[in-house]
Scaffold this motif. Sequence first.
Motif, PDB file in Angstrom:
ATOM      1  N   LYS A  26      55.238 -21.150 -73.108  1.00 35.91           N
ATOM      2  CA  LYS A  26      55.266 -22.232 -73.955  1.00 35.91           C
ATOM      3  C   LYS A  26      56.325 -22.305 -74.901  1.00 35.91           C
ATOM      4  CE  LYS A  26      51.784 -24.154 -71.654  1.00 35.91           C
ATOM      5  NZ  LYS A  26      52.199 -25.193 -70.620  1.00 35.91           N
ATOM      6  N   TYR A  27      56.894 -23.657 -75.293  1.00 34.93           N
ATOM      7  CA  TYR A  27      57.510 -23.840 -76.512  1.00 34.93           C
ATOM      8  C   TYR A  27      56.600 -24.571 -77.544  1.00 34.93           C
ATOM      9  CZ  TYR A  27      59.889 -27.659 -79.169  1.00 34.93           C
ATOM     10  OH  TYR A  27      60.132 -28.349 -80.284  1.00 34.93           O
ATOM     11  N   TRP A  28      56.229 -23.679 -78.639  1.00 34.65           N
ATOM     12  CA  TRP A  28      55.459 -24.558 -79.787  1.00 34.65           C
ATOM     13  C   TRP A  28      55.816 -23.984 -80.999  1.00 34.65           C
ATOM     14  CZ3 TRP A  28      52.210 -28.332 -79.059  1.00 34.65           C
ATOM     15  CH2 TRP A  28      51.386 -28.878 -80.168  1.00 34.65           C
ATOM     16  N   ALA A 147      66.338 -34.823 -78.219  1.00 31.57           N
ATOM     17  CA  ALA A 147      65.255 -35.712 -78.176  1.00 31.57           C
ATOM     18  C   ALA A 147      64.018 -35.057 -78.061  1.00 31.57           C
ATOM     19  CB  ALA A 147      65.629 -36.748 -77.205  1.00 31.57           C
ATOM     20  N   SER A 148      63.879 -33.985 -77.128  1.00 34.27           N
ATOM     21  CA  SER A 148      62.552 -33.546 -76.758  1.00 34.27           C
ATOM     22  C   SER A 148      63.050 -32.181 -76.111  1.00 34.27           C
ATOM     23  CB  SER A 148      61.812 -34.219 -75.863  1.00 34.27           C
ATOM     24  OG  SER A 148      60.735 -33.555 -75.028  1.00 34.27           O
ATOM     25  N   ALA A 149      62.680 -30.903 -76.982  1.00 32.43           N
ATOM     26  CA  ALA A 149      63.015 -29.607 -76.413  1.00 32.43           C
ATOM     27  C   ALA A 149      62.535 -29.437 -75.003  1.00 32.43           C
ATOM     28  CB  ALA A 149      62.659 -28.645 -77.255  1.00 32.43           C
ATOM     29  N   SER A 150      61.460 -29.715 -74.589  1.00 30.56           N
ATOM     30  CA  SER A 150      60.877 -29.564 -73.042  1.00 30.56           C
ATOM     31  C   SER A 150      61.860 -30.103 -72.013  1.00 30.56           C
ATOM     32  CB  SER A 150      59.469 -29.713 -72.903  1.00 30.56           C
ATOM     33  OG  SER A 150      59.463 -31.160 -73.553  1.00 30.56           O
ATOM     34  N   ALA A 151      62.533 -31.318 -72.635  1.00 25.20           N
ATOM     35  CA  ALA A 151      63.220 -32.168 -71.663  1.00 25.20           C
ATOM     36  C   ALA A 151      64.566 -31.237 -71.375  1.00 25.20           C
ATOM     37  CB  ALA A 151      63.597 -33.649 -72.294  1.00 25.20           C
ATOM     38  N   ALA A 152      65.215 -30.500 -72.020  1.00 27.12           N
ATOM     39  CA  ALA A 152      66.256 -29.636 -71.468  1.00 27.12           C
ATOM     40  C   ALA A 152      65.957 -29.083 -70.467  1.00 27.12           C
ATOM     41  CB  ALA A 152      66.498 -28.542 -72.803  1.00 27.12           C
ATOM     42  N   ARG A 153      64.890 -28.686 -70.152  1.00 30.60           N
ATOM     43  CA  ARG A 153      64.377 -27.711 -68.928  1.00 30.60           C
ATOM     44  C   ARG A 153      64.343 -28.829 -67.423  1.00 30.60           C
ATOM     45  NH1 ARG A 153      59.672 -25.508 -72.240  1.00 30.60           N
ATOM     46  NH2 ARG A 153      58.729 -27.139 -71.104  1.00 30.60           N
ATOM     47  N   SER A 154      64.029 -30.104 -67.947  1.00 31.91           N
ATOM     48  CA  SER A 154      63.753 -30.762 -66.708  1.00 31.91           C
ATOM     49  C   SER A 154      64.894 -31.566 -66.130  1.00 31.91           C
ATOM     50  CB  SER A 154      62.877 -32.307 -67.050  1.00 31.91           C
ATOM     51  OG  SER A 154      61.499 -32.032 -66.879  1.00 31.91           O
ATOM     52  N   ILE A 291      47.861 -25.281 -70.081  1.00 30.68           N
ATOM     53  CA  ILE A 291      47.380 -26.386 -70.573  1.00 30.68           C
ATOM     54  C   ILE A 291      48.479 -26.695 -71.553  1.00 30.68           C
ATOM     55  CG2 ILE A 291      45.424 -27.817 -71.920  1.00 30.68           C
ATOM     56  CD1 ILE A 291      43.900 -24.893 -71.158  1.00 30.68           C
ATOM     57  N   ASP A 292      49.005 -28.044 -71.780  1.00 27.91           N
ATOM     58  CA  ASP A 292      49.964 -28.372 -72.616  1.00 27.91           C
ATOM     59  C   ASP A 292      49.214 -29.119 -74.017  1.00 27.91           C
ATOM     60  OD1 ASP A 292      52.571 -27.552 -72.068  1.00 27.91           O
ATOM     61  OD2 ASP A 292      51.777 -28.319 -69.992  1.00 27.91           O
ATOM     62  N   ALA A 293      49.803 -30.152 -74.714  1.00 31.70           N
ATOM     63  CA  ALA A 293      49.275 -30.704 -75.831  1.00 31.70           C
ATOM     64  C   ALA A 293      48.463 -31.884 -75.377  1.00 31.70           C
ATOM     65  CB  ALA A 293      50.540 -31.110 -76.892  1.00 31.70           C
TER      66      ALA A 293
HETATM   67  O1  PMV Z   1      59.218 -31.115 -76.042  1.00 31.01           O
HETATM   68  P1  PMV Z   1      57.947 -31.496 -76.818  1.00 31.01           P
HETATM   69  O2  PMV Z   1      58.366 -31.723 -78.196  1.00 31.01           O
HETATM   70  O3  PMV Z   1      57.223 -32.712 -75.995  1.00 31.01           O
HETATM   71  O4  PMV Z   1      56.978 -30.310 -76.679  1.00 31.01           O
HETATM   72  C1  PMV Z   1      56.433 -29.714 -75.472  1.00 31.01           C
HETATM   73  C2  PMV Z   1      55.436 -28.836 -76.021  1.00 31.01           C
HETATM   74  C3  PMV Z   1      54.538 -28.147 -74.756  1.00 31.01           C
HETATM   75  O5  PMV Z   1      54.486 -29.247 -73.680  1.00 31.01           O
HETATM   76  C4  PMV Z   1      53.262 -28.043 -75.448  1.00 31.01           C
HETATM   77  C5  PMV Z   1      55.076 -26.767 -74.402  1.00 31.01           C
HETATM   78  C6  PMV Z   1      56.316 -26.990 -73.510  1.00 31.01           C
HETATM   79  O6  PMV Z   1      57.172 -25.937 -73.598  1.00 31.01           O
HETATM   80  O7  PMV Z   1      56.592 -27.753 -72.708  1.00 31.01           O
END
Ligand code: PMV
Length: 338
Positions: A26-28, A147-154, A291-293
């Motif tokens: 996880k990124y947190w 915009a959203s760090a996890s979006a970089a991976r998608s 589990i995420d947020a």
């Molecule tokens: O990218 P954000 O700001 O929506 O944060 C994602 C945080 C988690 O979903 C809980 C973990 C992750 O790495 O996707």
Amino acid sequence: MTIPLSSPLENKRIRAFAHANIALAKYWGKLDGEQNLPAVPSVSVTLEALLTTTELLFDPSLRSDQLRLDGSEVQGASLARVVRLLDEARARSGSKCFARVTSANSFPTGSGLASSASGFAALAMAALGACGRPVDRAEASDMARRASASAARSVFGGFARLDAGKPGQRVLAARPLAAADHWDLRVVIAINTRLPKGVGSTEGMNHTARTSAYYDGWVQLASGVADSAQDAIARKDLQALGEAAEHSALSMHACAMAARPPLVYLQPATLACVHEVRRLREQGVGAWCTIDAGPHVKVITSPMDAKRVVERLGSLPGVLQVIESRVGPDASVEVTEA
Ligand code: PMV
């Protein structure tokens, strides 16, 4: 370096597709809020079953950007994040034209099912598609990450990694670790609410970093867990990946629960799933939770065991729906003249 483009954005109808991803490590926590750099590395799998489709039209008749999400007009902070990304596309192209963004998710939005990940990945792909040249995935990933760090991976299908940021860094993209056909992993998703989550990821992780006594410990363990997950993916070792994923998720939640006031994303149905997965393991099923947020549980398992996991999670009180997903493909974009 980004080369400014002269081609205008308007008169093109863009459709982009991106799948949500789930972090196995996880990124947190943010290193830098302004550049949105993560404090820890993360490793993810892209999910075929969770898709965002985004249409983008830069229209000279508009007086502001407009966002329609799952059939409803969106204003406020969510629109502002979209506008910031569109501003980058306008800066690159020299255009001042506003846009209409129409986006739809095949799954509940804003409740911890990574809709911001697939949403901003699709929007970054669309915005770069509008700039009139083949989309560079690293550039789209960097744009989505802001915009959203996890979006970089998608932006990437299969398995991807986003490294932690370094002080002063401005560009940071995720990178693919393996394509979707590398490993036929299955992810079983237990949907445990239809409600949007109470505390969003950014607010939740910033609050945790400020107030949880466990935050430094979390940052210290996160890179080792990300390396273990990456190594397990390379070796297609489900047990090693599952153990890393559970350790990462439960450590993240322990850290968030130690914040003041505490952040508790887990609901009774969440814990019911966690315990059911442990029982399944005792019975020889290879299944591990993350589990995420939000209260949903995602279980990584094999094609052989997926059906059993689906059945067992579906029978638990509070579990509203169960989805089985394969590993998903790269994000993509289609551009046609409007
Ligand atoms: O990218 P954000 O700001 O929506 O944060 C994602 C945080 C988690 O979903 C809980 C973990 C992750 O790495 O996707």
